[in-house]
Design an enzyme around this catalytic site. Structure first.
Site, mmCIF file in Angstrom:
data_model
loop_
_atom_site.group_PDB
_atom_site.id
_atom_site.type_symbol
_atom_site.label_atom_id
_atom_site.label_comp_id
_atom_site.label_asym_id
_atom_site.label_seq_id
_atom_site.Cartn_x
_atom_site.Cartn_y
_atom_site.Cartn_z
ATOM 1 N N GLN A 253 -13.245 -14.190 0.131
ATOM 2 C CA GLN A 253 -12.821 -12.799 0.259
ATOM 3 C C GLN A 253 -13.784 -11.930 -0.549
ATOM 4 O O GLN A 253 -13.753 -11.926 -1.783
ATOM 5 C CB GLN A 253 -11.385 -12.645 -0.231
ATOM 6 C CG GLN A 253 -10.399 -13.586 0.472
ATOM 7 C CD GLN A 253 -10.191 -13.226 1.934
ATOM 8 O OE1 GLN A 253 -9.533 -12.240 2.256
ATOM 9 N NE2 GLN A 253 -10.753 -14.027 2.826
ATOM 10 N N ARG B 253 -7.280 -8.690 -2.095
ATOM 11 C CA ARG B 253 -8.584 -8.076 -1.883
ATOM 12 C C ARG B 253 -9.004 -8.232 -0.426
ATOM 13 O O ARG B 253 -8.498 -9.095 0.301
ATOM 14 C CB ARG B 253 -9.628 -8.703 -2.795
ATOM 15 C CG ARG B 253 -9.988 -10.136 -2.483
ATOM 16 C CD ARG B 253 -11.146 -10.648 -3.348
ATOM 17 N NE ARG B 253 -10.921 -10.424 -4.756
ATOM 18 C CZ ARG B 253 -11.538 -9.466 -5.453
ATOM 19 N NH1 ARG B 253 -12.420 -8.680 -4.867
ATOM 20 N NH2 ARG B 253 -11.278 -9.311 -6.728
ATOM 21 N N ALA C 160 -1.519 -7.488 2.523
ATOM 22 C CA ALA C 160 -2.577 -8.461 2.798
ATOM 23 C C ALA C 160 -3.958 -7.812 2.797
ATOM 24 O O ALA C 160 -4.104 -6.590 2.662
ATOM 25 C CB ALA C 160 -2.304 -9.157 4.128
ATOM 26 N N HIS C 161 -4.975 -8.649 3.007
ATOM 27 C CA HIS C 161 -6.359 -8.171 2.919
ATOM 28 C C HIS C 161 -6.671 -7.131 3.998
ATOM 29 O O HIS C 161 -6.203 -7.197 5.120
ATOM 30 C CB HIS C 161 -7.352 -9.329 2.987
ATOM 31 C CG HIS C 161 -7.195 -10.242 4.166
ATOM 32 N ND1 HIS C 161 -7.772 -11.468 4.211
ATOM 33 C CD2 HIS C 161 -6.531 -10.105 5.335
ATOM 34 C CE1 HIS C 161 -7.478 -12.056 5.365
ATOM 35 N NE2 HIS C 161 -6.728 -11.246 6.058
ATOM 36 N N ASN C 162 -7.461 -6.146 3.571
ATOM 37 C CA ASN C 162 -7.980 -5.084 4.437
ATOM 38 C C ASN C 162 -6.921 -4.107 4.935
ATOM 39 O O ASN C 162 -7.187 -3.309 5.835
ATOM 40 C CB ASN C 162 -8.744 -5.667 5.638
ATOM 41 C CG ASN C 162 -9.917 -6.517 5.204
ATOM 42 O OD1 ASN C 162 -9.864 -7.740 5.289
ATOM 43 N ND2 ASN C 162 -10.963 -5.880 4.703
#
Length: 338
Positions: free
Chosen positions: A209, A229, A250-252
């Site tokens: 990540q 991240r 969660a990511h993004n």
């Protein structure tokens, strides 16, 4: 003790006191120790009427002052000072901050481990057993309670409050006036894996990540909430966002300014949520969708597609006797076969 004059100064940061000119010098000096409900407050306590359902308690209240709208000001007892505002609930919120206890913490505890390259601003408090990594920057008047870990290359703004056991991953950006409650995880590795030909024997290939978490100003994040991240781009939390306990982001994911998220909500990766959204408890939001500005999602709603029109959305069924629910479930399945 807090005077009415001090209360007015704090409340008027958000809204005017409509009858301020009518309050005399003696009343301005009246002192208060705390805030109480209309039924329990005494002469040394401030109270408020935010819900007309409680109007019956107003005439009997012993409070020293009452935050009230123009509509009900004539019903405030003669023994109390009426502070007339457009929104008593907002005024109560403003006043409550004055009565909150000031911990008076300052300095750096000798057990804290701080990298030589870290830059610590003026009047920063760093508590016992904190660990501050290389090239971290912490702005003035921020407070880090015991056992906080801040990994390398992270920037933290001024006037932040970071409670015990918070972990902030490397390269994160935290704005100013941010409150992170106990156990928050910011910038942990997102849940990214690629399947091999047979995951049961050769497992899953971890995706490193490489993005960051970027959090704006005036953000509040509740205990045990996790913000991962980004995989490539950043996970972004806008200004004035408030997030309850036990939320998974969660990511993004991108969350717009002024959005509120209640407990146990889960937001899957690469979803974008607009400004001023209200997300109820235990809401589930799938990944790679967009939710526009000014959307309300009631508790336990499941969102599987983008929402492009502002408004209120709900799903799920309310509790009912089990026998009734079973009959309804049978009919629901039958509708799916039509």
């Amino acid at each position: 003790m807090i005077t009415i004059e001090q209360l007015i100064t704090r409340i008027e940061q958000r809204q005017p006191i409509i009858n301020k000119a009518e309050i005399d010098a003696e009343q301005l000096c009246h002192e208060f120790s705390s805030i109480g409900s209309l039924t329990t407050a005494d002469n040394k306590q401030l109270s408020f009427l935010a819900d007309p359902h409680y109007i019956s308690s107003l005439s009997r209240s012993q409070a020293g002052a009452v935050l009230i709208t123009e509509e009900y000001r004539d019903q405030v007892p003669k023994t109390a000072v009426a502070l007339v505002v457009a929104s008593p609930y907002l005024a109560y919120a403003s006043a409550s901050q004055i009565f909150a206890q000031d911990s008076g913490l300052n300095g750096i505890h000798p057990s804290a481990v701080i990298a030589d390259s870290a830059v610590i601003g003026d009047q920063v408090y760093i508590g016992p057993f904190c660990v501050i990594g290389d090239h971290v920057q912490i702005g003035a008047r921020s407070s880090l309670y015991a056992h906080v870990v801040v990994e390398a290359n992270t920037d933290i703004g001024h006037d932040c409050v970071i409670k015990s056991q918070v972990v902030i991953g490397h390269n994160s950006v935290i704005g100013s006036h941010v409150r992170l409650h106990a156990g928050v995880s910011v910038g942990a590795e997102g849940f990214g894996f690629a399947p091999t030909r047979d995951p049961s024997t050769t497992g899953w290939e971890r995706i490193a990540q490489l993005g960051r978490v970027v959090i704006g100003d005036h953000v509040r994040i509740g205990s045990q909430t996790c913000i991962d991240r980004g995989a490539i781009d950043d996970t972004v939390i806008g200004n004035h966002v408030i997030i309850d306990n036990l939320v998974q982001i969660a990511h993004n994911v991108r969350i717009g300014d002024g959005t509120a998220i209640a407990a146990q909500t889960a937001i899957a990766g690469s979803t974008s949520i607009g400004k001023r959204c209200i997300i109820g408890g235990a809401v589930g939001i799938t990944g790679h969708i967009e939710i526009t500005d000014d959307v309300t999602l009631s508790g336990m709603t499941m969102v599987t597609k983008s929402i492009k029109t502002a408004g209120s959305y709900s799903s799920g069924t309310a509790a009912m006797p089990t026998a009734n629910w079973r009959r309804a479930a049978v009919r629901f399945r039958q509708l799916g076969r039509d």
